[in-house]
Write an enzyme that holds these catalytic residues in place. Structure first.
Site, PDB file in Angstrom:
ATOM      1  N   ASP A   1       8.245  15.507  11.324  1.00 30.73           N
ATOM      2  CA  ASP A   1       7.819  15.408   9.924  1.00 30.73           C
ATOM      3  C   ASP A   1       6.301  15.476   9.836  1.00 30.73           C
ATOM      4  O   ASP A   1       5.664  14.642   9.200  1.00 30.73           O
ATOM      5  CB  ASP A   1       8.352  14.107   9.306  1.00 30.73           C
TER       6      ASP A   1
ATOM      7  N   MET B   1      13.123   3.835   2.404  1.00 29.91           N
ATOM      8  CA  MET B   1      13.749   2.806   3.234  1.00 29.91           C
ATOM      9  C   MET B   1      12.848   1.635   3.569  1.00 29.91           C
ATOM     10  O   MET B   1      13.327   0.597   4.023  1.00 29.91           O
ATOM     11  CB  MET B   1      14.308   3.428   4.516  1.00 29.91           C
TER      12      MET B   1
ATOM     13  N   GLY C   1       8.455   3.725   0.505  1.00 31.30           N
ATOM     14  CA  GLY C   1       9.299   4.892   0.714  1.00 31.30           C
ATOM     15  C   GLY C   1      10.734   4.509   0.413  1.00 31.30           C
ATOM     16  O   GLY C   1      11.006   3.400  -0.061  1.00 31.30           O
TER      17      GLY C   1
ATOM     18  N   VAL D   1       5.235  -0.386   2.881  1.00 33.44           N
ATOM     19  CA  VAL D   1       4.104  -0.638   3.771  1.00 33.44           C
ATOM     20  C   VAL D   1       3.147  -1.621   3.089  1.00 33.44           C
ATOM     21  O   VAL D   1       2.814  -1.456   1.917  1.00 33.44           O
ATOM     22  CB  VAL D   1       3.352   0.678   4.105  1.00 33.44           C
TER      23      VAL D   1
ATOM     24  N   ILE E   1       0.803  -1.225   0.000  1.00 36.67           N
ATOM     25  CA  ILE E   1       0.000   0.000   0.000  1.00 36.67           C
ATOM     26  C   ILE E   1       0.831   1.268   0.000  1.00 36.67           C
ATOM     27  O   ILE E   1       0.314   2.358  -0.163  1.00 36.67           O
ATOM     28  CB  ILE E   1      -1.023   0.039   1.170  1.00 36.67           C
ATOM     29  N   GLY E   2       2.118   1.141   0.165  1.00 37.42           N
ATOM     30  CA  GLY E   2       2.946   2.344   0.126  1.00 37.42           C
ATOM     31  C   GLY E   2       4.402   1.950   0.083  1.00 37.42           C
ATOM     32  O   GLY E   2       4.771   0.845   0.504  1.00 37.42           O
TER      33      GLY E   2
HETATM   34  O1  3AM Z   1       0.071   6.134  -0.482  1.00 35.04           O
HETATM   35  P1  3AM Z   1      -1.316   6.201   0.085  1.00 35.04           P
HETATM   36  O2  3AM Z   1      -1.745   7.579   0.427  1.00 35.04           O
HETATM   37  O3  3AM Z   1      -2.328   5.454  -0.717  1.00 35.04           O
HETATM   38  O4  3AM Z   1      -2.306   5.551   3.802  1.00 35.04           O
HETATM   39  C1  3AM Z   1      -0.929   5.312   3.780  1.00 35.04           C
HETATM   40  C2  3AM Z   1      -0.319   5.629   2.466  1.00 35.04           C
HETATM   41  O5  3AM Z   1      -1.258   5.394   1.453  1.00 35.04           O
HETATM   42  C3  3AM Z   1      -0.678   3.830   3.928  1.00 35.04           C
HETATM   43  O6  3AM Z   1       0.539   3.590   3.283  1.00 35.04           O
HETATM   44  C4  3AM Z   1       0.794   4.617   2.358  1.00 35.04           C
HETATM   45  C5  3AM Z   1       2.168   5.197   2.650  1.00 35.04           C
HETATM   46  O7  3AM Z   1       2.226   5.718   3.930  1.00 35.04           O
HETATM   47  N1  3AM Z   1      -0.550   3.475   5.340  1.00 35.04           N
HETATM   48  C6  3AM Z   1       0.495   3.751   6.163  1.00 35.04           C
HETATM   49  N2  3AM Z   1       0.247   3.280   7.381  1.00 35.04           N
HETATM   50  C7  3AM Z   1      -0.966   2.692   7.339  1.00 35.04           C
HETATM   51  C8  3AM Z   1      -1.778   2.046   8.303  1.00 35.04           C
HETATM   52  N3  3AM Z   1      -1.367   1.889   9.575  1.00 35.04           N
HETATM   53  C9  3AM Z   1      -1.474   2.825   6.030  1.00 35.04           C
HETATM   54  N4  3AM Z   1      -2.657   2.352   5.682  1.00 35.04           N
HETATM   55  C10 3AM Z   1      -3.376   1.741   6.636  1.00 35.04           C
HETATM   56  N5  3AM Z   1      -2.959   1.569   7.918  1.00 35.04           N
END
Ligand code: 3AM
Length: 507
Positions: free
Chosen positions: A136, A24, A22, A27, A19-20
């Site tokens: 941040d 380093m 970065g 996610v 879902i994400g």
């Molecule tokens: O890149 P998008 O905006 O789609 O929502 C967060 C982000 O999504 C998701 O991972 C991406 C990069 O940060 N994300 C991070 N932590 C999360 C969590 N605890 C998460 N989504 C759901 N639960």
């Protein structure tokens, strides 16, 4: 990375989707097989796992957040290592980020913006109480759950105030759109830095855009160091003076004037929310939930109907992590403005010890009291758009201004409420014309020249970027007029692409 989808970490967490990602870590949405629930897993990249600094930073995030338990902070559930790759298990937040929401809606309702700011501030207050500074804070790091409540995440570069051993390494770790001036300069930061960044987030929620743009992150960071944020009430007129004042105090560059800590900030944000809600008579989205959490004292500002008919919830969270821009700025950047380096751009360095006065984008007015009252009104905002490529010009005077029977024509800036300007910087594509600079106090604009105006400077605009020293004799004026008395030789008009006023940086 996607090849990891379907894998099981430590025999317990099944990676379902990325879902994400970065620099380093990545996610994943994952499934906890033991507890049969959805979780979010942050997995350190394999290359990073062998880098002891990155490994330490990753572990630090887990330790920092594990100390915090707050409704507006994304909680850590577990940590582990699978084939030497460390991971952090977070509660899963179903929803979008605050950044996505701003992008989707353009800008948020005023009351909802304040509600999110309150929730995020409460989360930061909890972190600060544990001596953890987020560093941040940005809307990308605020997740909005299914109920609309905000949750702050990504304490990736959060640092405990007691963690003196670990210092920022000077790399730009992320965007500088939200960076505090002191952080941009590489100074030690504390909770007040998070307050500044949250102020920028509030600005973005209210306007739909971040306050500063530049050619690169360093240019943007320099603006955070040197320029005031644009006037919020000019960009969003329905914002109350109370809210505008809170935002000003959150984003004050001077730490002595900025909110000293989160509790002081939260009290004012709550007050502002009650005032906005009372003004509009309704509340929207998350504001409705946050209003229920306001202290009784603040709730008394609300109409009876609003105090008693609203469901309960709360919100907040967010935290971000910082940037350490450091020395680049300290060395050379600081005394230069957004020096357009692109082709055809000119730039005027702001004199040392001075800073640009922020004026509303709608504040310039063309001024032709001795003629038809109009001098290309449609172009007037171009003198404050920070784009030297666009200009306002006088009308065409084939026989010169005097030849048209006028003493001059001009354009003035409204520096509301008033300011003791020490210099005026003027940029033009075609130098050679002569100007007199006048100032007038708050009140109505004098309807002729020079009556009612005080001469504070002037001369020939003999360069594409020209700085005129102003002599206001210690008086703060509201209107500053660039009065063009003579065109350049052979020219039939005069053009001005930028006008900037500077004031002294308070000692
Ligand atoms: O890149 P998008 O905006 O789609 O929502 C967060 C982000 O999504 C998701 O991972 C991406 C990069 O940060 N994300 C991070 N932590 C999360 C969590 N605890 C998460 N989504 C759901 N639960």
């Amino acid at each position: 990375m996607s090849t990891l989808v379907g894998m099981q970490l430590s025999g317990r967490y099944r990676l379902d989707a990325q879902i994400g990602a970065g620099g380093m870590s990545t996610v994943y949405r994952a499934f906890d097989i033991n507890l049969e629930r959805r979780v979010a897993i942050k997995l350190l990249h394999r290359e990073m796992a062998s880098d002891s600094d990155q490994l330490e930073r990753f572990r630090r995030e887990a330790r920092a957040v594990a100390q915090l338990s707050h409704p507006h902070i994304v909680g850590v559930i577990d940590t582990g290592e699978d084939e030497n790759r460390p991971y952090i298990v977070f509660e899963y937040v179903e929803g979008e980020t605050l950044k996505d929401r701003i992008r989707r809606l353009g800008r948020l309702p005023v009351d909802e913006s304040l509600a999110y700011a309150i929730e995020i501030a409460r989360a930061l207050g909890s972190a600060h109480a544990h001596d953890i500074v987020h560093r941040d804070v940005k809307p990308q790091n605020v997740l909005l759950d299914a109920e609309g409540s905000a949750k702050v995440t990504d304490f990736g570069i959060a640092r405990s105030l007691r963690d003196d051993g670990l210092t920022a390494d000077g790399r730009v770790l992320g965007t500088t759109d939200y960076v505090s001036p002191e952080q941009a300069l590489g100074h030690d930061v504390d909770g007040q830095s998070d307050i500044y960044s949250l102020g920028v987030v509030l600005f973005e929620m209210l306007t739909g855009d971040v306050p500063f743009h530049g050619e690169n992150q360093i240019a943007v960071a320099m603006k955070h160091v040197r320029e005031d944020l644009p006037d919020i009430q000019a960009l969003r007129p329905e914002v109350s003076a109370t809210t505008a004042a809170v935002l000003d105090r959150m984003t004050d560059k001077d730490l002595a004037h900025r909110y000293p800590d989160v509790p002081a900030l939260v009290a004012d944000l709550e007050e502002a929310l009650a005032i906005e809600a009372a003004r509009s008579g309704t509340s929207t989205g998350e504001a409705t939930a946050v209003i229920r959490t306001l202290p009784a004292r603040t709730q008394r500002r609300l109409p009876f109907r609003m105090r008693h008919s609203i469901p309960l919830l709360a919100v907040i969270a967010m935290v971000g992590v910082g940037v350490a821009l450091i020395a680049i700025l300290a060395k050379e950047g600081v005394e230069r403005t957004d020096s357009g380096t692109g082709p055809g751009r000119v730039s005027t360095p702001t004199p040392q010890g001075e800073r640009i006065v922020s004026v509303k984008s709608g504040s310039p007015r063309d001024y032709d009291p001795l003629g038809d009252d109009e001098e290309h009104a449609e172009e007037r905002t171009r003198v404050v758009d920070r784009d030297p490529g666009t200009a306002w010009s006088t009308e065409s005077y084939q026989a010169g201004i005097q030849g048209a029977g006028k003493a001059g024509v001009g354009i003035y800036i409204d520096a509301r409420p008033k300011v003791e300007a020490v210099s005026l910087q003027l940029e033009t594509p075609d130098p050679g014309f002569k100007v007199t600079i006048y100032a007038a106090p708050p009140g109505s604009v004098p309807d002729t020249v020079p009556d009612g105006w005080k001469k504070v400077g002037g001369g020939t605009v003999n360069a594409k970027d020209k700085t005129f020293k102003l002599d206001t004799d210690g008086t703060a004026y509201r209107y500053y007029l660039v009065w063009i008395t003579e065109l350049a030789e052979g020219a039939s008009d005069a053009q001005i692409s930028e006008i900037r006023l500077s004031q002294k940086v308070p000692a």
